[in-house]
Design a protein around this motif. Structure first.
Motif, PDB file in Angstrom:
ATOM      1  N   ASN A 104     -13.433   0.203   0.320  1.00  0.00           N
ATOM      2  CA  ASN A 104     -13.812   1.289  -0.589  1.00  0.00           C
ATOM      3  C   ASN A 104     -12.780   1.395  -1.707  1.00  0.00           C
ATOM      4  O   ASN A 104     -11.838   2.185  -1.620  1.00  0.00           O
ATOM      5  CB  ASN A 104     -13.922   2.606   0.181  1.00  0.00           C
ATOM      6  CG  ASN A 104     -14.334   3.756  -0.705  1.00  0.00           C
ATOM      7  OD1 ASN A 104     -14.799   3.558  -1.830  1.00  0.00           O
ATOM      8  ND2 ASN A 104     -14.155   4.965  -0.214  1.00  0.00           N
ATOM      9  N   LYS A 105     -12.956   0.583  -2.760  1.00  0.00           N
ATOM     10  CA  LYS A 105     -11.998   0.529  -3.856  1.00  0.00           C
ATOM     11  C   LYS A 105     -12.431   1.477  -4.968  1.00  0.00           C
ATOM     12  O   LYS A 105     -13.592   1.481  -5.382  1.00  0.00           O
ATOM     13  CB  LYS A 105     -11.897  -0.891  -4.410  1.00  0.00           C
ATOM     14  CG  LYS A 105     -11.486  -1.916  -3.373  1.00  0.00           C
ATOM     15  CD  LYS A 105     -11.647  -3.339  -3.921  1.00  0.00           C
ATOM     16  CE  LYS A 105     -11.504  -4.361  -2.817  1.00  0.00           C
ATOM     17  NZ  LYS A 105     -11.853  -5.715  -3.272  1.00  0.00           N
ATOM     18  N   LEU A 114       0.847  -1.186   0.000  1.00  0.00           N
ATOM     19  CA  LEU A 114       0.000   0.000   0.000  1.00  0.00           C
ATOM     20  C   LEU A 114       0.885   1.239   0.000  1.00  0.00           C
ATOM     21  O   LEU A 114       1.986   1.235   0.561  1.00  0.00           O
ATOM     22  CB  LEU A 114      -0.899   0.022   1.231  1.00  0.00           C
ATOM     23  CG  LEU A 114      -2.027  -1.012   1.286  1.00  0.00           C
ATOM     24  CD1 LEU A 114      -2.583  -1.098   2.695  1.00  0.00           C
ATOM     25  CD2 LEU A 114      -3.125  -0.671   0.293  1.00  0.00           C
ATOM     26  N   LEU A 115       0.409   2.308  -0.609  1.00  0.00           N
ATOM     27  CA  LEU A 115       1.073   3.603  -0.554  1.00  0.00           C
ATOM     28  C   LEU A 115       0.123   4.612   0.073  1.00  0.00           C
ATOM     29  O   LEU A 115      -1.101   4.544  -0.125  1.00  0.00           O
ATOM     30  CB  LEU A 115       1.483   4.085  -1.942  1.00  0.00           C
ATOM     31  CG  LEU A 115       2.574   3.280  -2.644  1.00  0.00           C
ATOM     32  CD1 LEU A 115       1.952   2.230  -3.567  1.00  0.00           C
ATOM     33  CD2 LEU A 115       3.485   4.190  -3.461  1.00  0.00           C
ATOM     34  N   SER A 122     -10.417   5.298   1.181  1.00  0.00           N
ATOM     35  CA  SER A 122     -10.581   5.042  -0.255  1.00  0.00           C
ATOM     36  C   SER A 122      -9.244   4.559  -0.824  1.00  0.00           C
ATOM     37  O   SER A 122      -8.198   5.135  -0.531  1.00  0.00           O
ATOM     38  CB  SER A 122     -11.049   6.305  -0.985  1.00  0.00           C
ATOM     39  OG  SER A 122     -10.134   7.371  -0.769  1.00  0.00           O
ATOM     40  N   ILE A 123      -9.312   3.497  -1.633  1.00  0.00           N
ATOM     41  CA  ILE A 123      -8.090   2.846  -2.122  1.00  0.00           C
ATOM     42  C   ILE A 123      -8.144   2.743  -3.639  1.00  0.00           C
ATOM     43  O   ILE A 123      -9.047   2.097  -4.191  1.00  0.00           O
ATOM     44  CB  ILE A 123      -7.928   1.431  -1.528  1.00  0.00           C
ATOM     45  CG1 ILE A 123      -8.072   1.470   0.002  1.00  0.00           C
ATOM     46  CG2 ILE A 123      -6.591   0.831  -1.933  1.00  0.00           C
ATOM     47  CD1 ILE A 123      -8.186   0.092   0.642  1.00  0.00           C
ATOM     48  N   ALA A 124      -7.197   3.370  -4.330  1.00  0.00           N
ATOM     49  CA  ALA A 124      -7.143   3.295  -5.791  1.00  0.00           C
ATOM     50  C   ALA A 124      -6.622   1.921  -6.208  1.00  0.00           C
ATOM     51  O   ALA A 124      -5.558   1.487  -5.760  1.00  0.00           O
ATOM     52  CB  ALA A 124      -6.243   4.389  -6.354  1.00  0.00           C
ATOM     53  N   VAL A 125      -7.378   1.228  -7.058  1.00  0.00           N
ATOM     54  CA  VAL A 125      -6.983  -0.087  -7.565  1.00  0.00           C
ATOM     55  C   VAL A 125      -7.117  -0.068  -9.094  1.00  0.00           C
ATOM     56  O   VAL A 125      -8.004   0.589  -9.639  1.00  0.00           O
ATOM     57  CB  VAL A 125      -7.862  -1.217  -6.979  1.00  0.00           C
ATOM     58  CG1 VAL A 125      -7.713  -1.295  -5.475  1.00  0.00           C
ATOM     59  CG2 VAL A 125      -9.336  -1.035  -7.365  1.00  0.00           C
ATOM     60  N   ARG A 141      -7.043  12.788  -3.835  1.00  0.00           N
ATOM     61  CA  ARG A 141      -8.351  12.318  -4.319  1.00  0.00           C
ATOM     62  C   ARG A 141      -8.686  10.927  -3.808  1.00  0.00           C
ATOM     63  O   ARG A 141      -9.837  10.506  -3.856  1.00  0.00           O
ATOM     64  CB  ARG A 141      -8.377  12.360  -5.842  1.00  0.00           C
ATOM     65  CG  ARG A 141      -8.283  13.776  -6.406  1.00  0.00           C
ATOM     66  CD  ARG A 141      -8.076  13.775  -7.904  1.00  0.00           C
ATOM     67  NE  ARG A 141      -9.110  13.041  -8.609  1.00  0.00           N
ATOM     68  CZ  ARG A 141      -9.004  12.644  -9.879  1.00  0.00           C
ATOM     69  NH1 ARG A 141      -7.901  12.911 -10.561  1.00  0.00           N
ATOM     70  NH2 ARG A 141      -9.979  11.990 -10.442  1.00  0.00           N
ATOM     71  N   VAL A 142      -7.685  10.177  -3.358  1.00  0.00           N
ATOM     72  CA  VAL A 142      -7.890   8.904  -2.656  1.00  0.00           C
ATOM     73  C   VAL A 142      -6.947   8.882  -1.464  1.00  0.00           C
ATOM     74  O   VAL A 142      -5.990   9.661  -1.388  1.00  0.00           O
ATOM     75  CB  VAL A 142      -7.620   7.676  -3.569  1.00  0.00           C
ATOM     76  CG1 VAL A 142      -8.663   7.560  -4.668  1.00  0.00           C
ATOM     77  CG2 VAL A 142      -6.211   7.713  -4.142  1.00  0.00           C
ATOM     78  N   ASP A 143      -7.214   7.976  -0.525  1.00  0.00           N
ATOM     79  CA  ASP A 143      -6.394   7.896   0.680  1.00  0.00           C
ATOM     80  C   ASP A 143      -5.199   6.965   0.516  1.00  0.00           C
ATOM     81  O   ASP A 143      -4.156   7.172   1.147  1.00  0.00           O
ATOM     82  CB  ASP A 143      -7.240   7.399   1.852  1.00  0.00           C
ATOM     83  CG  ASP A 143      -8.421   8.302   2.144  1.00  0.00           C
ATOM     84  OD1 ASP A 143      -8.213   9.537   2.202  1.00  0.00           O
ATOM     85  OD2 ASP A 143      -9.546   7.789   2.296  1.00  0.00           O
ATOM     86  N   LEU A 144      -5.352   5.926  -0.306  1.00  0.00           N
ATOM     87  CA  LEU A 144      -4.319   4.916  -0.461  1.00  0.00           C
ATOM     88  C   LEU A 144      -4.279   4.435  -1.908  1.00  0.00           C
ATOM     89  O   LEU A 144      -5.243   4.617  -2.661  1.00  0.00           O
ATOM     90  CB  LEU A 144      -4.596   3.703   0.442  1.00  0.00           C
ATOM     91  CG  LEU A 144      -4.650   3.937   1.955  1.00  0.00           C
ATOM     92  CD1 LEU A 144      -5.277   2.722   2.651  1.00  0.00           C
ATOM     93  CD2 LEU A 144      -3.255   4.214   2.507  1.00  0.00           C
TER      94      LEU A 144
END
Length: 245
Positions: free
Chosen positions: A149-150, A109-110, A129-132, A167-170
């Motif tokens: 929350n992907k 994760l970043l 929120s996690i960008a995938v 715009r996202v948390d991770l």
């Protein structure tokens, strides 16, 4: 008459050979440097390993780079024979046959630089929120947890830029891929993000051979044998070193 009969026999045998046996295997992957990238020597590390292993197994091949969703769909439909860079998940077994692993990916994760963040288990990630990357598999528990929350994105550069912009948390990605891509980002993006200490997990990398190919099982068996031979003779290690791994 004997030479003529030999010629006729050869012609008949050639006609009897299925067309798929005469054609190079159609390899496909998305752009995922340094593992798969048509702009890199050999198409990237994973493409280079797979191409050499298949050549040793007796198969000519040609490589095409397309977006991930198209690559996966193309293997399922039989438009491509081999997906070069597949992480295992159960749904994909309906599209193709997996080989044994030939590389390992460490998933990280970043987060944004300077923000205090840690987690111990997946429920700790629910508020974020996690960008995938759309249609990617990361880790079985992570992929199947619908409470996370992907936020689907096109690729990792899009994910890390969204993260840097707040715009996202991770964001999530293989560690080496993330480091490779970050070198191409602006200093503003590179300095805005950092890795979360605890890894999300590890994934093994496989080829996925289309079930539409009549030799899919044989291709997998020969590929696995070739990988073992490459490890034994040192050529596998030399490829890793060539790509900086």
């Amino acid at each position: 008459m004997r030479p003529l009969l030999c010629v006729l026999g050869l012609a008949v045998s050639m006609l009897a050979t299925p067309s798929w046996a005469q054609q190079p295997l159609r390899l496909v992957a998305d752009r995922w440097p340094p593992f798969t990238d048509s702009g890199m020597p050999g198409g990237g590390l994973a493409t280079g390993i797979v191409t050499e292993a298949l050549a040793r197994a007796g198969y000519a091949s040609k490589f095409e780079e397309v977006p991930w969703a198209r690559a996966l769909m193309g293997v399922g439909e039989g438009r491509y024979d081999v997906l070069v860079n597949a992480w295992y998940n159960e749904a994909r077994t309906r599209l193709g046959q997996f080989s044994g692993p030939y590389l390992t990916n460490r998933i990280r994760l970043l987060k944004r630089q300077g923000e205090a963040f840690s987690y111990g288990k997946l429920p700790d990630l629910y508020p974020y929120s996690i960008a995938v990357v759309r249609d990617y598999a990361y880790a079985a528990d992570f992929d199947s947890d619908t409470r996370l929350n992907k936020v689907p994105v096109r690729n990792f550069p899009s994910a890390v830029r969204m993260l840097a912009a707040g715009r996202v948390d991770l964001a999530v990605e293989d560690e080496y891929v993330a480091r490779f891509n970050l070198r191409s980002e602006s200093a503003a993006v590179r300095n805005a993000v950092d890795f979360v200490e605890q890894p999300l997990g590890e994934n093994s990398l496989h080829i996925l051979v289309s079930l539409k190919h009549p030799q899919h099982q044989v291709i997998v068996e020969r590929f696995e044998q070739a990988i073992e031979a490459m490890k034994a003779d040192g050529s596998y290690a030399r490829l890793l070193k060539h790509y900086g791994l």
